[in-house]
Scaffold this motif. Structure first.
Motif, mmCIF file in Angstrom:
data_model
loop_
_atom_site.group_PDB
_atom_site.id
_atom_site.type_symbol
_atom_site.label_atom_id
_atom_site.label_comp_id
_atom_site.label_asym_id
_atom_site.label_seq_id
_atom_site.Cartn_x
_atom_site.Cartn_y
_atom_site.Cartn_z
ATOM 1 N N ASP A 65 0.978 -1.342 -0.677
ATOM 2 C CA ASP A 65 -0.313 0.414 -0.225
ATOM 3 C C ASP A 65 0.786 1.371 0.281
ATOM 4 N N GLU A 100 -10.648 7.311 -1.182
ATOM 5 C CA GLU A 100 -9.682 5.198 -1.146
ATOM 6 C C GLU A 100 -8.941 5.799 -3.068
ATOM 7 N N THR A 117 -6.722 6.577 1.636
ATOM 8 C CA THR A 117 -6.231 4.962 1.977
ATOM 9 C C THR A 117 -6.200 4.501 0.930
#
Lengths: 354, 354
Positions: A233, B102, B123
């Protein structure tokens, strides 16, 4: 190394009175050779393989070390950048400035500093490039003094380290016209940008950023060089020191050429450049309005009398005398380096007088 | 141009089975010559003067035009960058992502994309590099799909443009392993990054960013090239189009060399590269575990049997066969270009079998 020997390093000086190091320094033969040899090597052997990568990493270490020595910093405080613009942007983005924060700067900064300031959320407070004016502009909301130890417009010097110490405000020093031109250390600056291609006579798209405490600012654009390991991520383990701020890749040729350029500076470089600028100021003073003050570095700027700066620059260029104009300021700027001879300045004067 | 003629362009191919264009492409003789000639010119004539600057600006226009032609974009949608990392960072910073936003990405992205994502406030949602998984991960909070049309790990292709159209979510396509390797257009991508130094065989530290609507993202790091005029506080008039996003300077040598590299690609380049990769997959399949799927581009990755990937790479390098390992993934990656011959692949197999 004598002045004659120094001048013989630079092919451009054979024909041209090259007085524009404030834009791009002259390229010395060993610097050009380093670039050419690396290109030939890359073409023949490929830019590939673990030894090649390891060599590049080692050359980056050498370059950080060389920049650190140059300004009395620790190599861990050095990030290799592609320009002073790059360095200013890394700092200004990394400080996370918010609305209401203030940054004090001067009327005489380059867009490489101003652009990133303008793109930030802070209020940019612009004052005359004068210590008293800068001091008076500092408030409790001032997050940064962002200015230049040597102004790119006039070559005047500003005591930024002293202003930082007096006010307690962090200082971003845009060293584009200082490092390599006059004795400059990182001491007293929270952030110092260095141009590789100007006074240090390195290849294009080179520079360094010195950060006193690299862990104090956020990394807003991590490159592959910024990390030692990462998750899918994008969470990552940052490199120790300022390396975490490095934005990108330098070719092996660029690395070798920059190291070559840094290694050929003679011990007398600062003295000679200062003397050349002093002589430049003297010979111009009787002829044109010199705006460079007595307390100056190695740039000498003047306001031409009854002629457009661009026309003066073109006229001098036709006589193989290279200087530049400063757009919007009505000035012509002469850069004097440690390679500048009396003859170069005589040619400047002769071309001006024609 | 025949394959023999094409191969004769690249000095490295005389001795080395060069199968690592996914890292750095081979440098063709005209590309190396352009670099060398520009260095010699710069050393002799100086990097200075209005004609020199105008020439640089014109070469930048040419480079934007050439990249635009390559991917069917408008030159006004092209920003010159120094890498795909640079391009990804410009986009991700410029979107002004906020907490709660996101971004959907995959398990198989390069740090050049992941790093800037990790540094953002969004995120980051990580899924398998599979169209269904990407589709399923999109929510009302998804601001961006950030992935690669060709995965750098396995060379598998992802239908990102289709996913963007289906979901209505903007797509950042990291084109590092796609542009120049397989037919790729900017169509369907809000943002497409291009590497100059990989499949396009350009000089180091080159790339481009294609932005469908350059005015839609914020300029977070304006360089001198970003503006047409500015105020002392850094407020400025942005350049029209994607130029406003350009982060920095390319030397004249870099510009000329990149143009040379783009001009020498034969009409049959994609077909040949695809065929070479197909043959590579075939010859490897009987010997090692090939992880590259049938729907792939020009990278072929395999998992060595009972030998560390780094050891395989070293062993092949000793036989003048250049491939690379993918750290942390247990894979060796082979890059097949339009210059790759059957003999190169035979040498790969022979060295593997030794």
């Amino acid at each position: 190394m004598t002045l004659e020997e120094a001048r013989a390093l630079f092919p451009v000086l054979e024909r041209i009175a090259y007085l524009n190091a404030g834009t791009f320094g002259p390229l010395a033969r060993p610097v050009a050779d380093a670039l050419v040899e690396a290109v030939e090597r890359d073409a023949e052997h490929g830019r590939s393989g673990l030894p090649y990568l390891e060599q590049t990493v080692a050359l980056r270490d050498d370059a950080r070390q060389a920049f650190a020595s140059l300004v009395d910093a620790d190599p861990a405080q050095v990030a290799l950048t592609s320009s002073t613009t790059d360095g200013c942007a890394i700092v200004i983005r990394g400080l996370g400035l918010e609305p209401g924060d203030e940054v004090v700067t001067t009327t005489d900064e380059h867009f490489g500093l101003l652009g990133p300031l303008g793109a930030s959320l802070a209020t940019v407070v612009v004052v005359e490039p004068d210590p008293d004016a800068i001091r008076a502009a500092v408030t409790s909301r001032t997050r940064l003094i962002a200015s230049s130890p040597v102004l790119w417009t006039t070559g005047a010097v500003l005591p930024l380290a002293e202003l930082g110490a007096e006010t307690g405000v962090p200082v971003l020093a845009d060293g584009a016209q200082a490092v390599g031109a006059i004795p400059t250390t990182a001491d007293g600056f929270d952030f110092l940008t260095i141009s590789g291609q100007k006074w240090l006579c390195g290849p294009d798209a080179t520079g360094a950023l010195i950060v006193r405490d690299p862990e104090r600012i956020a990394v807003t654009s991590p490159s592959y060089f910024a990390q030692t390991g990462y998750d899918p991520d994008g969470a990552y383990e940052p490199q120790a020191g300022a390396r975490r701020l490095e934005p990108g890749w330098w070719s092996q040729g660029t690395l070798r050429a920059m190291l070559a350029a840094l290694s050929l500076r003679p011990a007398w470089c600062f003295e000679r450049a200062w003397d050349a600028a002093e002589r430049c100021r003297e010979v111009l003073s009787g002829r044109v309005e010199v705006v460079t003050p007595a307390e100056r570095a190695t740039l000498v700027s003047f306001r031409p009398d009854g002629e457009k700066p661009a026309d003066v620059v073109s006229r001098l260029a036709a006589a193989d005398v290279h200087v530049r104009e400063l757009p919007g300021r009505g000035l012509v700027r002469v850069s004097c380096g440690w390679w500048t001879s009396d003859d170069d300045l005589d040619r400047l004067v002769a071309a001006l007088d024609t």
